[in-house]
Design a protein around this motif. Structure first.
Motif, PDB file in Angstrom:
ATOM      1  N   ALA A  11       1.446 -69.501   7.581  1.00 30.07           N
ATOM      2  CA  ALA A  11       2.289 -69.366   8.773  1.00 30.07           C
ATOM      3  C   ALA A  11       1.966 -68.084   9.539  1.00 30.07           C
ATOM      4  O   ALA A  11       1.851 -68.102  10.778  1.00 30.07           O
ATOM      5  CB  ALA A  11       3.762 -69.393   8.375  1.00 30.07           C
ATOM      6  N   VAL A  15       0.413 -67.885  13.376  1.00 30.24           N
ATOM      7  CA  VAL A  15       1.022 -67.103  14.462  1.00 30.24           C
ATOM      8  C   VAL A  15      -0.004 -66.139  15.044  1.00 30.24           C
ATOM      9  O   VAL A  15      -0.131 -66.012  16.271  1.00 30.24           O
ATOM     10  CB  VAL A  15       2.275 -66.348  13.950  1.00 30.24           C
ATOM     11  N   ALA A  19      -0.554 -67.749  18.558  1.00 26.70           N
ATOM     12  CA  ALA A  19       0.606 -67.381  19.368  1.00 26.70           C
ATOM     13  C   ALA A  19       0.579 -65.954  19.895  1.00 26.70           C
ATOM     14  O   ALA A  19       1.304 -65.646  20.830  1.00 26.70           O
ATOM     15  CB  ALA A  19       1.886 -67.594  18.554  1.00 26.70           C
ATOM     16  N   VAL A  20      -0.217 -65.098  19.311  1.00 28.80           N
ATOM     17  CA  VAL A  20      -0.233 -63.703  19.735  1.00 28.80           C
ATOM     18  C   VAL A  20      -1.303 -63.520  20.805  1.00 28.80           C
ATOM     19  O   VAL A  20      -2.473 -63.849  20.595  1.00 28.80           O
ATOM     20  CB  VAL A  20      -0.502 -62.772  18.530  1.00 28.80           C
TER      21      VAL A  20
END
Length: 87
Positions: A11, A15, A19-20
């Motif tokens: 997970a 991320v 997502a960053v």
């Protein structure tokens, strides 16, 4: 515990990889995320293999003759192997 660790690593890696949107000059966060995702997948697979290996059971069947009555007595025992013994 290893399954949880693998899920957490996967997970965090997802991320970081997807997502960053932060760019750091000295490290590529997308690459670190992919590395963490691969490490998490390896830990999950190892955890499943070790969990399946631990669930083996030993079954023993013993038939004897009762000396008092002359009847045959069958005793079935099922047990899990001891976790402290080395394989």
């Amino acid at each position: 515990m290893s399954l949880g660790l693998g899920i957490v690593l996967f997970a965090i890696g997802a991320v970081l990889a997807f997502a960053v949107n932060l760019s750091v000059e000295w490290i590529n966060l997308q690459t670190v995320g992919i590395i963490l995702m691969v490490a998490g997948a390896i830990v999950i697979i190892l955890g499943i293999v070790l969990l399946a290996r631990r669930r083996n059971s030993v079954s023993t069947s013993r038939t004897t003759v009762d000396p008092a009555t002359g009847d045959r007595v069958t005793r079935n025992e099922t047990s899990r192997p001891d976790d402290t013994t080395a394989v």
